[in-house]
Design an enzyme around this catalytic site. Structure first.
Site, short mmCIF file in Angstrom:
data_model
loop_
_atom_site.label_atom_id
_atom_site.label_comp_id
_atom_site.label_asym_id
_atom_site.label_seq_id
_atom_site.Cartn_x
_atom_site.Cartn_y
_atom_site.Cartn_z
N HIS A 134 15.23 0.27 2.67
CA HIS A 134 14.43 0.05 3.88
C HIS A 134 13.65 -1.26 3.76
CE1 HIS A 134 14.50 4.12 6.10
NE2 HIS A 134 15.60 3.96 5.38
N TYR B 125 2.64 -1.30 -0.65
CA TYR B 125 3.63 -0.28 -0.27
C TYR B 125 4.91 -0.41 -1.11
CZ TYR B 125 6.05 3.13 2.61
OH TYR B 125 6.72 4.25 3.03
N PRO C 55 -0.18 11.96 0.04
CA PRO C 55 1.16 11.37 0.15
C PRO C 55 1.29 10.18 1.11
CG PRO C 55 1.08 13.50 1.25
CD PRO C 55 -0.23 13.33 0.58
#
Ligand code: FAD
Ligand code: PHB
Length: 394
Positions: free
Chosen positions: A76, A389, A297
């Protein structure tokens, strides 16, 4: 004791942390034994993480267990943040100069690790009950457990506590030798897995007046969706129909209109918690993964933080056994914690920015609104989000 095994590293917990470490050590000729309380099917039945950082996938490759991940996992290049009904693209690849993440479920990671351990004749002992580490500050620590009613023992040089948040390892350290830092959030995530086409090719982290939602996936025929729920909600309160209606109400209208619904094949509620135990070593016991730290999460950092612990511990153990150099073991806790706290900060921050907090004072709500607005319009701010991230370097 009749059933005594001698090994170099006794590993408590056959989740991804314990299995990955034993596989990596084995490739360097360092013998280990993994003790897991549950059956293999039970461990594989838990639906957990879905997004892997590049550091994690590189470690899987180093461990020789990446063939299926590289064939079936999805790269991704970015994800979406939906703010009050509008999608904003976070171009991870562009913002980081080429870094991406891999969508490949923890279940598959664990299955690949089990298969690899089996293929190499690795010792993974399931249904090991009453596991207890002993003599942690001596040069000859050992672990006792019961299997099929028989008392068994593992003698080793080191014990690794990779037995998750509720495991026995951390609890075996005298209370005055550790400090625990904890933040419990006033909500949980209700998650479902459904054999439907994902609503969007990339993940969508959605903030809405009704609360947070996440659209994730495991493959092009398997979707994973979450909605923020109050802590006292029960899974039984949530029929599939209620879940789909709530999810749609938290997504932009055009996205909601495309959502393919179907029966859930798994449904569970996870409470959100930030937790760190310091230090991550006591004598010859080393803690790794969820045994030492938990994140909410929202930033997809739980499994990835476990992997960075394993990276440091693996290299430290190889230096110890191959070169007699124990500096990596001595600095393990400090090194691992530095990265752990960065993942904690990021996960806390993403959680704070995207969820509805009951009883939030108006001032905090205003700051939350403006913070997200700033992140979405500033390229520098988005670059910082992207850098975290995809994962900070090990
Ligand atoms: P675990 O996976 O917890 O493995 C520990 C193992 O030790 C277990 O198999 C357990 O059975 C065993 N064990 C426990 N006690 C004993 C004992 N006394 N004796 C022997 N064995 C024992 N992370 C993300 O990055 N993204 C996510 O989306 C995400 N979702 C999650 C959803 C849920 C419901 C949960 C609980 C966690 C989620 N996480 C997520 C976190 C991620 O799954 C964990 O960080 C990861 O599993 C850590 O791996 P581990 O091997 O350290 O611990
Ligand atoms: C998941 O797919 O389960 C998932 C993905 C990203 C997150 C959390 C969970 O941040």
């Amino acid at each position: 004791m009749a059933n005594t095994i001698k090994t170099k590293v006794g590993i408590i917990g056959g989740g991804p942390s314990g299995l990955l470490l034993s596989q990596l050590l084995d490739l360097k000729g360092i013998d280990s034994v993994v003790l897991e309380r549950r059956t293999r099917d039970y461990v594989l039945g838990r639906i957990r993480a879905g997004v892997l950082e590049q550091g994690f996938t590189d470690l899987m490759r180093e461990a020789g267990v990446a063939e299926r991940m590289d064939a079936e996992g999805e790269i991704h290049n970015g994800f979406e943040i939906s703010d009050m009904g509008r999608l904003h693209h976070i171009d991870l690849k562009g913002l980081t100069g080429g870094d991406t993440v891999m969508v490949y479920g923890q279940t598959e990671v664990t299955r690949d690790l089990y298969d690899a351990r089996e293929a190499r004749g690795g010792k993974v002992i399931h249904e090991a009950m009453d596991v207890q580490p002993h003599d942690l500050t001596s040069d000859a620590p050992y672990i006792t457990y019961t299997r099929d009613g028989e008392k068994c023992r593992v003698d080793c040089d080191f014990i690794v506590g990779a037995d998750g948040f509720h495991g026995v390892s951390r609890k075996s350290i005298p209370e005055d030798q550790i400090t625990e830092y904890e933040k419990v959030y006033p909500f949980g995530w209700l998650g479902i897995l459904s054999e439907t086409k994902p609503v969007h090719p990339e993940l969508i982290y959605a903030r809405s007046e009704r609360g947070f939602a996440l659209c994730s996936l495991r493959s092009q025929v398997l979707s994973r969706y979450y909605v923020q729920v109050p802590l006292d909600d029960k899974v039984e309160d949530w029929s599939d129909e209620r879940f789909w209606d709530e999810l749609k109400a938290r997504l932009p209208e055009d996205v909601a209109a495309k959502l393919e619904t179907g029966p859930s094949i798994e449904k569970s509620i996870a409470p959100l918690r930030s937790f760190v135990c310091e230090p991550m070593r006591y004598g010859n016991l080393f803690l790794a993964g969820d045994a030492a730290h938990i994140v909410p999460p929202t930033g997809a950092k739980g499994l990835n933080s476990a992997a960075s612990d394993i990276y440091y511990l693996y290299h430290a153990m190889v230096a110890h056994y191959d070169e007699g150099d124990s500096t990596g073991l001595d600095s393990y806790s400090e090194t691992a914690l530095r990265r752990v706290w960065k993942a904690q900060r990021f996960s806390w921050w993403m959680t704070s920015m995207l969820h509805n907090f009951p009883d939030n004072p108006d001032f905090d709500r205003k700051i939350q609104n403006i913070e997200l607005e700033y992140f979405l319009e500033s390229e520098a701010a988005r670059a910082s989000l992207a850098e975290n991230y995809v994962g900070l370097p090990f």
